[in-house]
Write a protein that holds these residues in place. Structure first.
Motif, PDB file in Angstrom:
ATOM      1  N   GLY A  90      65.377  62.882  73.387  1.00  0.00           N
ATOM      2  CA  GLY A  90      63.943  62.581  73.123  1.00  0.00           C
ATOM      3  C   GLY A  90      63.097  63.926  73.194  1.00  0.00           C
ATOM      4  N   GLN A  91      63.620  65.080  73.664  1.00  0.00           N
ATOM      5  CA  GLN A  91      63.056  66.171  73.736  1.00  0.00           C
ATOM      6  C   GLN A  91      63.720  67.109  72.813  1.00  0.00           C
ATOM      7  OE1 GLN A  91      63.967  67.014  78.099  1.00  0.00           O
ATOM      8  NE2 GLN A  91      64.398  68.945  77.382  1.00  0.00           N
TER       9      GLN A  91
ATOM     10  N   GLN B 230      63.937  73.486  77.402  1.00  0.00           N
ATOM     11  CA  GLN B 230      63.187  73.688  78.275  1.00  0.00           C
ATOM     12  C   GLN B 230      63.309  72.829  79.467  1.00  0.00           C
ATOM     13  OE1 GLN B 230      59.623  73.974  75.164  1.00  0.00           O
ATOM     14  NE2 GLN B 230      58.816  74.740  76.967  1.00  0.00           N
ATOM     15  N   MET B 231      62.772  73.164  80.452  1.00  0.00           N
ATOM     16  CA  MET B 231      62.882  72.214  81.819  1.00  0.00           C
ATOM     17  C   MET B 231      61.552  71.307  81.511  1.00  0.00           C
ATOM     18  SD  MET B 231      65.296  73.244  83.600  1.00  0.00           S
ATOM     19  CE  MET B 231      65.364  73.710  85.371  1.00  0.00           C
ATOM     20  N   CYS B 232      61.972  70.009  81.525  1.00  0.00           N
ATOM     21  CA  CYS B 232      60.933  68.831  81.031  1.00  0.00           C
ATOM     22  C   CYS B 232      60.922  67.854  81.763  1.00  0.00           C
ATOM     23  CB  CYS B 232      60.879  68.426  79.458  1.00  0.00           C
ATOM     24  SG  CYS B 232      61.035  69.787  78.256  1.00  0.00           S
ATOM     25  N   THR B 233      60.045  67.242  82.053  1.00  0.00           N
ATOM     26  CA  THR B 233      59.923  65.794  82.895  1.00  0.00           C
ATOM     27  C   THR B 233      59.652  64.864  81.717  1.00  0.00           C
ATOM     28  OG1 THR B 233      57.558  66.077  83.280  1.00  0.00           O
ATOM     29  CG2 THR B 233      59.304  66.769  85.033  1.00  0.00           C
ATOM     30  N   ARG B 234      60.252  63.918  81.849  1.00  0.00           N
ATOM     31  CA  ARG B 234      60.036  62.661  80.965  1.00  0.00           C
ATOM     32  C   ARG B 234      59.532  61.347  81.713  1.00  0.00           C
ATOM     33  NH1 ARG B 234      64.473  65.158  80.265  1.00  0.00           N
ATOM     34  NH2 ARG B 234      65.740  63.832  81.431  1.00  0.00           N
ATOM     35  N   THR B 235      58.581  60.852  81.228  1.00  0.00           N
ATOM     36  CA  THR B 235      57.866  59.564  81.705  1.00  0.00           C
ATOM     37  C   THR B 235      58.169  58.617  80.796  1.00  0.00           C
ATOM     38  OG1 THR B 235      56.179  60.889  82.858  1.00  0.00           O
ATOM     39  CG2 THR B 235      55.912  58.385  82.631  1.00  0.00           C
ATOM     40  N   VAL B 236      58.766  57.488  81.160  1.00  0.00           N
ATOM     41  CA  VAL B 236      59.048  56.435  80.474  1.00  0.00           C
ATOM     42  C   VAL B 236      57.943  55.347  80.254  1.00  0.00           C
ATOM     43  CG1 VAL B 236      60.590  54.325  80.002  1.00  0.00           C
ATOM     44  CG2 VAL B 236      61.487  56.451  80.741  1.00  0.00           C
ATOM     45  N   LEU B 237      57.545  54.862  78.964  1.00  0.00           N
ATOM     46  CA  LEU B 237      56.317  54.137  78.805  1.00  0.00           C
ATOM     47  C   LEU B 237      56.631  53.018  78.447  1.00  0.00           C
ATOM     48  CD1 LEU B 237      54.342  56.786  76.716  1.00  0.00           C
ATOM     49  CD2 LEU B 237      54.052  56.391  79.174  1.00  0.00           C
TER      50      LEU B 237
ATOM     51  N   VAL C 273      60.274  54.609  74.675  1.00  0.00           N
ATOM     52  CA  VAL C 273      58.999  55.581  74.076  1.00  0.00           C
ATOM     53  C   VAL C 273      58.938  56.128  75.337  1.00  0.00           C
ATOM     54  CG1 VAL C 273      56.730  55.712  73.682  1.00  0.00           C
ATOM     55  CG2 VAL C 273      58.317  53.855  72.479  1.00  0.00           C
ATOM     56  N   MET C 274      58.735  57.615  75.510  1.00  0.00           N
ATOM     57  CA  MET C 274      58.517  58.434  76.581  1.00  0.00           C
ATOM     58  C   MET C 274      57.538  59.439  76.157  1.00  0.00           C
ATOM     59  SD  MET C 274      62.345  60.097  77.137  1.00  0.00           S
ATOM     60  CE  MET C 274      63.174  60.526  75.594  1.00  0.00           C
ATOM     61  N   ASP C 275      56.840  60.001  77.503  1.00  0.00           N
ATOM     62  CA  ASP C 275      55.950  61.209  77.267  1.00  0.00           C
ATOM     63  C   ASP C 275      56.871  62.343  77.765  1.00  0.00           C
ATOM     64  OD1 ASP C 275      53.660  60.359  76.044  1.00  0.00           O
ATOM     65  OD2 ASP C 275      52.775  59.997  78.003  1.00  0.00           O
ATOM     66  N   ILE C 276      56.936  63.504  77.235  1.00  0.00           N
ATOM     67  CA  ILE C 276      57.759  64.668  77.567  1.00  0.00           C
ATOM     68  C   ILE C 276      56.762  65.886  77.932  1.00  0.00           C
ATOM     69  CG2 ILE C 276      59.300  66.390  76.927  1.00  0.00           C
ATOM     70  CD1 ILE C 276      59.678  63.735  74.835  1.00  0.00           C
ATOM     71  N   SER C 277      56.800  66.392  79.293  1.00  0.00           N
ATOM     72  CA  SER C 277      56.048  67.414  79.669  1.00  0.00           C
ATOM     73  C   SER C 277      56.770  68.467  80.050  1.00  0.00           C
ATOM     74  CB  SER C 277      55.092  67.043  80.737  1.00  0.00           C
ATOM     75  OG  SER C 277      54.365  68.154  81.346  1.00  0.00           O
TER      76      SER C 277
ATOM     77  N   ASP D 238      53.351  72.583  76.198  1.00  0.00           N
ATOM     78  CA  ASP D 238      54.487  72.028  75.535  1.00  0.00           C
ATOM     79  C   ASP D 238      54.689  70.577  76.268  1.00  0.00           C
ATOM     80  OD1 ASP D 238      56.377  74.135  74.178  1.00  0.00           O
ATOM     81  OD2 ASP D 238      55.681  75.118  75.800  1.00  0.00           O
ATOM     82  N   PHE D 239      54.411  69.692  75.299  1.00  0.00           N
ATOM     83  CA  PHE D 239      54.392  68.402  75.634  1.00  0.00           C
ATOM     84  C   PHE D 239      54.471  67.472  74.270  1.00  0.00           C
ATOM     85  CE2 PHE D 239      50.095  69.902  75.454  1.00  0.00           C
ATOM     86  CZ  PHE D 239      49.459  68.945  74.487  1.00  0.00           C
ATOM     87  N   GLY D 240      54.805  66.222  74.533  1.00  0.00           N
ATOM     88  CA  GLY D 240      54.968  65.518  73.332  1.00  0.00           C
ATOM     89  C   GLY D 240      55.305  63.896  73.822  1.00  0.00           C
ATOM     90  N   ARG D 241      55.169  63.093  72.899  1.00  0.00           N
ATOM     91  CA  ARG D 241      55.844  61.831  72.806  1.00  0.00           C
ATOM     92  C   ARG D 241      56.869  61.416  71.936  1.00  0.00           C
ATOM     93  NH1 ARG D 241      51.496  57.253  73.554  1.00  0.00           N
ATOM     94  NH2 ARG D 241      51.624  58.134  75.695  1.00  0.00           N
ATOM     95  N   SER D 242      57.969  60.712  72.360  1.00  0.00           N
ATOM     96  CA  SER D 242      59.017  60.524  71.365  1.00  0.00           C
ATOM     97  C   SER D 242      59.410  58.959  71.505  1.00  0.00           C
ATOM     98  CB  SER D 242      60.037  61.174  71.941  1.00  0.00           C
ATOM     99  OG  SER D 242      59.948  62.661  71.692  1.00  0.00           O
ATOM    100  N   ARG D 243      59.847  58.607  70.485  1.00  0.00           N
ATOM    101  CA  ARG D 243      60.192  57.041  70.306  1.00  0.00           C
ATOM    102  C   ARG D 243      61.794  57.136  69.532  1.00  0.00           C
ATOM    103  NH1 ARG D 243      56.865  53.737  66.808  1.00  0.00           N
ATOM    104  NH2 ARG D 243      55.798  53.338  68.839  1.00  0.00           N
ATOM    105  N   ILE D 244      62.493  56.428  70.716  1.00  0.00           N
ATOM    106  CA  ILE D 244      64.065  56.501  70.134  1.00  0.00           C
ATOM    107  C   ILE D 244      64.547  55.075  69.626  1.00  0.00           C
ATOM    108  CG2 ILE D 244      66.621  56.968  70.785  1.00  0.00           C
ATOM    109  CD1 ILE D 244      65.621  58.889  72.568  1.00  0.00           C
ATOM    110  N   THR D 245      64.636  54.795  68.667  1.00  0.00           N
ATOM    111  CA  THR D 245      64.901  53.639  68.132  1.00  0.00           C
ATOM    112  C   THR D 245      66.742  53.546  68.088  1.00  0.00           C
ATOM    113  OG1 THR D 245      62.944  53.413  67.025  1.00  0.00           O
ATOM    114  CG2 THR D 245      64.692  51.734  66.511  1.00  0.00           C
ATOM    115  N   VAL D 246      66.976  52.344  68.606  1.00  0.00           N
ATOM    116  CA  VAL D 246      68.705  52.426  68.326  1.00  0.00           C
ATOM    117  C   VAL D 246      69.049  51.446  67.073  1.00  0.00           C
ATOM    118  CG1 VAL D 246      70.660  51.492  69.537  1.00  0.00           C
ATOM    119  CG2 VAL D 246      69.009  52.605  70.902  1.00  0.00           C
TER     120      VAL D 246
END
Length: 140
Positions: free
Chosen positions: A63-64, A70-77, A85-89, A94-102
Motif C-alpha cells: 500500500g505504500q 520510508q518510515m510511514c504510518t498507515r491509518t486504515v479507513l 483503503v488506507m492513508d499513508i503518512s 510524503d503522504f497518500g491514500r491507497s486502495r488494495i483490491t484482492v
C-alpha cells in the motif's frame, strides 16, 4: 517520456520496499489476512508486462509502494473482505491514500495517489505472488 519517468519512480520505490518492514506494525488488516508475503511481481499492466519481482515481507507494505522504504504510518479507513483503503503518512511532504483490491490470494490491484518528495503521483499497479523470499531477505 512521462510514463518512463513514472516507471523509474516505481522501480526506485520497489527497491526499498523490503526494508520498510521494520517500521511496520504487526497487525494484519482483515482484507489481507489470507494473503501471503513472499516474492511479488509488480507491473503497471494488468497483463503483467514489464513486471519486476520484489520480496514483500508484509503484504500491507504494498500500500505504500510509492513511498518505498520510508518510515510511514498507515491509518486504515476501510477494511472489508477483498478491499483495504488506507492513508499513508511518511512526513510533511510524503503522504497518500491507497486502495488494495484482492482479486485472488495471489493477485492484487493497488491504486495509490498522493505526494512523494513534494511531487504528486497517481498510479495503479498490479501485484502477483510468484514465490517465497530468499531466507536472507526474510530476516530483514
Amino acid at each position: 517520456m512521462r510514463g518512463m519517468r513514472r516507471f523509474a519512480f516505481l522501480s526506485a520505490a520497489l527497491g526499498g520496499l523490503a526494508l520498510a518492514a521494520t517500521a511496520a506494525a504487526t497487525m494484519v488488516p482483515r482484507a489481507l489476512s489470507g494473503i501471503a508475503p513472499g516474492v511479488w511481481e509488480i507491473s503497471r499492466s494488468a497483463a503483467g508486462g514489464g513486471a519486476r519481482p520484489i520480496c514483500v515481507p508484509r503484504v500491507v507494505l504494498l500500500g505504500q509502494i510509492a513511498h518505498g522504504s520510508q518510515m510511514c504510518t498507515r491509518t486504515v479507513l476501510r477494511d472489508s473482505p477483498g478491499e483495504l483503503v488506507m492513508d499513508i503518512s511518511c512526513g510533511p511532504s510524503d503522504f497518500g491514500r491507497s486502495r488494495i483490491t484482492v482479486t485472488t490470494p495471489r493477485s492484487l490491484k493497488i491504486e495509490t495517489q498522493g505526494i512523494h518528495h513534494g511531487e504528486p503521483f497517481d498510479m495503479t499497479v498490479y501485484a502477483r505472488r510468484v514465490g517465497n523470499c530468499a531466507p536472507a531477505l526474510e530476516r530483514r
